[in-house]
Design an enzyme around this catalytic site. Structure first.
Site, PDB file in Angstrom:
ATOM      1  N   SER A 101       8.435  11.574   2.279  1.00  9.39           N
ATOM      2  CA  SER A 101       8.021  10.689   1.330  1.00  9.39           C
ATOM      3  C   SER A 101       6.499  10.994   1.005  1.00  9.39           C
ATOM      4  O   SER A 101       5.817  11.771   1.492  1.00  9.39           O
ATOM      5  CB  SER A 101       7.832   9.413   1.991  1.00  9.39           C
ATOM      6  OG  SER A 101       7.112   8.308   1.485  1.00  9.39           O
ATOM      7  N   TYR A 157       4.587   3.962   9.748  1.00 10.96           N
ATOM      8  CA  TYR A 157       5.719   4.477   8.832  1.00 10.96           C
ATOM      9  C   TYR A 157       5.367   5.886   8.355  1.00 10.96           C
ATOM     10  O   TYR A 157       6.302   6.606   8.691  1.00 10.96           O
ATOM     11  CB  TYR A 157       6.099   3.543   7.747  1.00 10.96           C
ATOM     12  CG  TYR A 157       7.067   4.183   6.742  1.00 10.96           C
ATOM     13  CD1 TYR A 157       6.319   4.444   5.565  1.00 10.96           C
ATOM     14  CD2 TYR A 157       8.347   4.576   6.941  1.00 10.96           C
ATOM     15  CE1 TYR A 157       6.833   5.252   4.473  1.00 10.96           C
ATOM     16  CE2 TYR A 157       8.828   5.296   5.793  1.00 10.96           C
ATOM     17  CZ  TYR A 157       8.154   5.682   4.805  1.00 10.96           C
ATOM     18  OH  TYR A 157       8.709   6.419   3.534  1.00 10.96           O
ATOM     19  N   LYS A 173       6.749   9.853   8.981  1.00 14.48           N
ATOM     20  CA  LYS A 173       7.361  10.893   8.171  1.00 14.48           C
ATOM     21  C   LYS A 173       6.569  12.254   8.397  1.00 14.48           C
ATOM     22  O   LYS A 173       7.138  13.232   8.577  1.00 14.48           O
ATOM     23  CB  LYS A 173       7.096  10.436   6.908  1.00 14.48           C
ATOM     24  CG  LYS A 173       8.131   9.279   6.304  1.00 14.48           C
ATOM     25  CD  LYS A 173       9.504   9.704   6.437  1.00 14.48           C
ATOM     26  CE  LYS A 173      10.493   8.750   5.950  1.00 14.48           C
ATOM     27  NZ  LYS A 173      12.068   8.979   5.794  1.00 14.48           N
TER      28      LYS A 173
HETATM   29  C1  WQD Z   1       3.621  -0.143  -5.497  1.00 17.65           C
HETATM   30  C2  WQD Z   1       2.507  -0.911  -6.180  1.00 17.65           C
HETATM   31  C3  WQD Z   1       1.533  -2.280  -4.648  1.00 17.65           C
HETATM   32  C4  WQD Z   1       4.513  -5.069  -4.264  1.00 17.65           C
HETATM   33  C5  WQD Z   1       5.657   2.532  -0.359  1.00 17.65           C
HETATM   34  C6  WQD Z   1       5.838   3.496   0.638  1.00 17.65           C
HETATM   35  C7  WQD Z   1       6.355   4.758   0.181  1.00 17.65           C
HETATM   36  C8  WQD Z   1       7.914   4.292  -0.338  1.00 17.65           C
HETATM   37  C9  WQD Z   1       7.794   3.434  -1.588  1.00 17.65           C
HETATM   38  C10 WQD Z   1       9.572   4.442   1.200  1.00 17.65           C
HETATM   39  C11 WQD Z   1       1.115  -0.848  -5.461  1.00 17.65           C
HETATM   40  C12 WQD Z   1       2.033  -3.201  -5.601  1.00 17.65           C
HETATM   41  C13 WQD Z   1       3.851  -4.113  -4.607  1.00 17.65           C
HETATM   42  C14 WQD Z   1       4.309  -6.701  -4.649  1.00 17.65           C
HETATM   43  C15 WQD Z   1       2.401  -5.381  -5.807  1.00 17.65           C
HETATM   44  N1  WQD Z   1       8.711   3.708   0.708  1.00 17.65           N
HETATM   45  N2  WQD Z   1       2.762  -4.435  -5.213  1.00 17.65           N
HETATM   46  N3  WQD Z   1       3.038  -6.636  -5.758  1.00 17.65           N
HETATM   47  O1  WQD Z   1       3.254   1.122  -1.607  1.00 17.65           O
HETATM   48  O2  WQD Z   1       3.320   2.558  -3.578  1.00 17.65           O
HETATM   49  O3  WQD Z   1       4.919   2.965  -1.404  1.00 17.65           O
HETATM   50  O4  WQD Z   1       6.918   2.059  -0.899  1.00 17.65           O
HETATM   51  O5  WQD Z   1       9.744   5.688   1.135  1.00 17.65           O
HETATM   52  O6  WQD Z   1       6.694   5.757   1.132  1.00 17.65           O
HETATM   53  O7  WQD Z   1       4.542   3.775   1.020  1.00 17.65           O
HETATM   54  O8  WQD Z   1       5.225   0.958  -3.113  1.00 17.65           O
HETATM   55  O9  WQD Z   1       6.417  -0.676  -4.308  1.00 17.65           O
HETATM   56  O10 WQD Z   1       5.169  -1.395  -2.124  1.00 17.65           O
HETATM   57  O11 WQD Z   1       4.053  -0.551  -4.207  1.00 17.65           O
HETATM   58  O12 WQD Z   1       1.400  -5.493  -6.591  1.00 17.65           O
HETATM   59  O13 WQD Z   1       5.012  -7.559  -4.384  1.00 17.65           O
HETATM   60  O14 WQD Z   1       3.100  -2.301  -6.295  1.00 17.65           O
HETATM   61  O15 WQD Z   1       0.057  -3.085  -4.408  1.00 17.65           O
HETATM   62  O16 WQD Z   1       0.324  -0.772  -6.014  1.00 17.65           O
HETATM   63  P1  WQD Z   1       4.068   1.754  -2.454  1.00 17.65           P
HETATM   64  P2  WQD Z   1       5.086  -0.512  -3.396  1.00 17.65           P
END
Ligand code: WQD
Length: 351
Positions: free
Chosen positions: A134, A158, A162
């Site tokens: 990841s 997490y 990885k």
């Molecule tokens: C994306 C953006 C949030 C939810 C994580 C893991 C990564 C992978 C994908 C597994 C950020 C914003 C999110 C919400 C929001 N997982 N957000 N409201 O954090 O980039 O990555 O998930 O493989 O390894 O680290 O993904 O989709 O959680 O967030 O504003 O309800 O959306 O703050 O900026 P992230 P995400």
């Protein structure tokens, strides 16, 4: 009955979001597939949908076993009856916030399960693996786009699993050069199969942006919390490299073919991203356009540990795997909405 001619691939966690989409592409690519999954974050209906999507002929090349990698006997039963040519290893927990609250659960599932897998693979002389890593291993990158030789760091349990698993892979391959291991660093997987029969269906309240938006669009959740609206970005919201799950699936096929053809691949990491960044506000607008639905938002403080802007350098995968993402945000939202509108309550249906 699995046909004898095609190469046999064990897919751990193959009932999950990325797993099911990859299994569809494996079967269409002429591979025979055996899935092992413990249904911790997936359901049998997803496997049935894979059979529907590929049809009865290709479904003959798909076997399923419910099992848990932490139970070595479950793996022994599989490897003692089938000779696998390679393993694609998806099985693992992946919710950042949950990993902070329950680190032992993450180290147990992700580390113990994988170490068991390596031991049984070695015993049965199956030494080719595509590993689901990841972009989280880049932590808060000092510059972007992320390149595979960047310094690696973990920001949460997490991400640490990885990172540990990448280091374990490198150590094993260094000690036993006959291993061929490809580490695929996913950026942000979204979208769904064009049929609308497969898609992301997380248990509980979604942690990730797109499944959360999807549940607001179908009326399961009232509004989207936008975590951070004063980032130093073009519109104040955080930027990520969202990649269509079908592009991601095809990246696994390209990696697998590389494993079989390149003897000295060693243990090599590749970014699977589009090389383009999209902000939260831009993604919300794109989903509203694709769905015709209004997504109410609530501006909230930043989520601890979130990076401002992350996207991939894709040169290495293009050059060495011959793989490049095909789909843009419009197709990601189109396909994600097609899945959501046909399955508003996911695979299980309305409770
Ligand atoms: C994306 C953006 C949030 C939810 C994580 C893991 C990564 C992978 C994908 C597994 C950020 C914003 C999110 C919400 C929001 N997982 N957000 N409201 O954090 O980039 O990555 O998930 O493989 O390894 O680290 O993904 O989709 O959680 O967030 O504003 O309800 O959306 O703050 O900026 P992230 P995400």
């Amino acid at each position: 009955m699995v046909s004898s001619s095609s190469q046999k691939i064990l897919v751990t966690g193959g009932a999950g979001f990325i797993g099911t989409h990859t299994v569809v592409q494996l079967l269409k690519g002429g591979f025979s597939v055996s899935i092992i999954d413990n249904f911790d974050n997936s359901v049998m209906e997803a496997v049935d949908r894979v059979r529907e999507v590929v049809g009865p002929h290709l479904s003959q090349n798909l076997e399923f076993t419910q099992g848990d990698l932490r139970n070595r006997d479950d793996l022994e039963k599989l490897f003692s009856k089938t000779t696998f040519d390679a393993v694609i290893h998806f099985a693992g927990l992946k919710a950042v916030a949950e990993s902070v609250a329950k680190p032992r659960r993450y180290f147990d599932f992700n580390l113990v399960g994988t170490i068991n897998l390596y031991e049984v693979m070695a015993k049965y002389n199956c030494k080719k693996m595509v590993f689901s890593s990841s972009a989280t291993v880049y932590g808060q990158p000092e510059k972007i786009p992320c390149e595979e030789d960047f310094k690696l760091q973990a920001m949460n349990p997490y991400g640490r699993t990885k990172l540990f698993l990448e280091e374990i892979a490198r150590d094993i391959q260094k000690a036993e050069p006959e291993w061929r291991i490809v580490l695929l660093r996913y950026f942000n997987p979204v979208g769904a199969h064009e049929s609308g029969k497969l898609g992301e269906d997380p248990k509980g309240i979604p942690n990730n942006l797109m499944p959360y938006i999807q549940q607001v669009a179908v009326g399961r959740l009232p509004e989207l919390n936008v975590y951070g609206y004063d980032y130093p970005t073009r519109d104040g919201s955080a930027i990520r490299d969202y990649i269509h799950v079908m592009d991601l699936a095809d990246g696994h096929i390209a990696a697998l073919r590389k494993l079989f053809t390149m003897e000295n691949i060693g243990c090599t990491a590749y970014n699977l991203g589009t090389g383009r960044g999209t902000s939260v506000f831009e993604m919300v607008a794109a989903f509203e356009k694709a769905s015709g639905k209004n997504i109410p938002i609530k501006l909230c403080p930043k989520r601890p540990g979130d990076a401002t802007e992350v996207y991939a350098s894709t040169e290495k995968a293009e050059k060495e795997l011959g793989w490049k993402a095909k789909y843009g945000v419009e197709e990601m939202c189109r396909d994600q909405w097609n899945w959501a509108k046909n399955n508003p309550w996911g695979y299980a249906g309305k409770p």
